[in-house]
Enzyme design. Structure first.
Site, short mmCIF file in Angstrom:
data_model
loop_
_atom_site.label_atom_id
_atom_site.label_comp_id
_atom_site.label_asym_id
_atom_site.label_seq_id
_atom_site.Cartn_x
_atom_site.Cartn_y
_atom_site.Cartn_z
N MET A 30 0.87 -1.22 -0.14
CA MET A 30 0.09 0.22 0.02
C MET A 30 1.09 1.18 0.02
SD MET A 30 -3.28 -0.96 2.03
CE MET A 30 -2.80 -0.75 3.62
N GLY A 31 2.16 1.19 -0.29
CA GLY A 31 2.81 2.25 -0.62
C GLY A 31 3.44 2.58 0.96
N LEU A 33 6.59 2.96 1.46
CA LEU A 33 7.65 1.87 1.65
C LEU A 33 8.82 2.18 2.68
CD1 LEU A 33 7.92 0.79 -2.12
CD2 LEU A 33 6.27 0.37 -0.55
N GLY A 36 11.26 -2.99 5.50
CA GLY A 36 10.52 -4.25 5.44
C GLY A 36 9.92 -4.63 3.95
N HIS A 37 9.55 -3.56 3.28
CA HIS A 37 9.05 -3.85 1.97
C HIS A 37 10.14 -4.18 1.12
CE1 HIS A 37 5.63 -1.17 3.36
NE2 HIS A 37 4.94 -2.12 2.77
O1 PAF Z 1 -0.32 -5.76 3.68
C1 PAF Z 1 -0.42 -4.82 2.91
O2 PAF Z 1 0.07 -3.89 2.72
C2 PAF Z 1 -1.85 -5.03 2.20
O3 PAF Z 1 -2.85 -5.58 3.14
C3 PAF Z 1 -2.09 -5.49 1.06
C4 PAF Z 1 -1.55 -6.95 0.96
C5 PAF Z 1 -1.11 -5.00 0.17
C6 PAF Z 1 -3.36 -5.47 0.34
O4 PAF Z 1 -3.84 -4.34 0.39
#
Ligand code: PAF
Length: 294
Positions: A30-31, A33, A36-37
């Site tokens: 969901m941006g 970032l 972790g991402h």
């Molecule tokens: O974990 C997240 O950031 C959200 O729940 C996801 C998996 C991107 C779905 O919107």
């Protein structure tokens, strides 16, 4: 790195890639970032080509409008991080690209009259009845709704999720199994800040003082893990609640010790060693979750 807003164009682009030898890796986000991402992108990069990352603040998984409105949006910075991490493709759709007006209206009605079960295509059973499912009604319906749509557009071979959202992972796995989706779900370890706080986009909304205070969340989890064989589950829960109480700014929402597969609370650790301790708290207006596998 190439950015798409249209699902149809992204689908066409991915179909035309002649890269049949390699796996297509997907990281949904969901941006806003953080490291972790980026660890998910790196895990995907090591195994896949191309690597696709979606950035979409999904309205149907929020049951609190102000949480949705305050969710941090940092698209430019996100793209820079993704490019440096070796991401190939970003999918950043508008809400209208992902949902029809009818779907959004149904969600609005479900929030108002709490008819979550209606229109549900996947039944998560008890998996969704505990912890986040119990405290955020309809949340997992929204997650499954958007992730299934993203999976259908991207048709990835492997999709990467962080273990911080432990229950979300179980829900996604269950959805993939029930819908027979040909995608492998890969869980990646939690990345923590130096003080132990689990990385989260929501940390952006904490003050410097709150970030310090928030280290108590993981300290509590690690303390409980250390005591897991010397105390009963009831005592471990009481210890966690006492620890959290030492910081008046943190409100405990739940602390559970659960089976890692079924997510149901366990009664006795000596009888069930596949356990995970999960916690949710409110710190100021920010809701934080974390977990540690025993
Ligand atoms: O974990 C997240 O950031 C959200 O729940 C996801 C998996 C991107 C779905 O919107």
């Amino acid at each position: 790195m190439i950015i798409f807003n249209s699902g149809a164009q992204l689908k066409l682009y991915l179909k035309n890639l002649q890269n049949q030898q390699k796996s297509l890796g997907f990281v949904p986000t969901m941006g806003a970032l953080h490291r972790g991402h980026i660890s998910l992108i790196e895990a995907a990069r090591a195994q896949c080509e191309p690597v696709v990352c979606s950035i979409f603040v999904n309205p149907t998984q929020f049951n609190d409008l102000s949480d949705l409105q305050n969710y941090p949006r940092t698209f430019e910075a996100d793209c820079q991080m993704l490019e440096s991490a070796g991401c190939d493709v970003v999918f950043a759709p508008a809400v209208s690209e992902m949902y029809s007006a009818k779907e959004l209206e149904l969600k609005r009605l479900a929030v108002e009259d709490k008819s979550w079960a209606e229109g549900r295509t996947v039944d998560f059973g008890v998996l969704a009845e505990v912890m986040e499912g119990a405290h955020r009604p309809g949340h997992f319906n929204g997650v499954a709704q958007v992730v299934s749509k993203l999976f259908r557009i991207i048709e990835a071979d492997k999709a990467y999720f962080g273990q911080k959202d432990f229950q979300q992972l179980a829900i996604i796995r269950s959805m993939v199994k029930q819908l027979g989706m040909p995608v492998e779900i890969i869980a990646c370890p939690i990345v923590r800040e130096a003080n132990g706080l689990a990385m989260s986009s929501r940390n952006e909304r904490l003050t410097a003082e709150e970030r310090n205070i928030a280290s108590l969340i993981s300290k509590t989890l690690f303390k409980v893990k250390e005591l897991k064989t010397s105390q009963t589950i009831a005592d471990l829960k009481a210890i966690a609640a006492e620890e959290i109480k030492t910081e008046p700014k943190i409100q405990l929402e739940y602390f559970e010790i659960s089976d890692t597969e079924t997510l149901q609370p366990i009664a006795d650790y000596s009888q069930n060693k596949n356990a995970v301790a999960c916690i949710a708290v409110k710190l100021g207006s920010v809701r934080l979750i974390d977990n540690v596998v025993f």
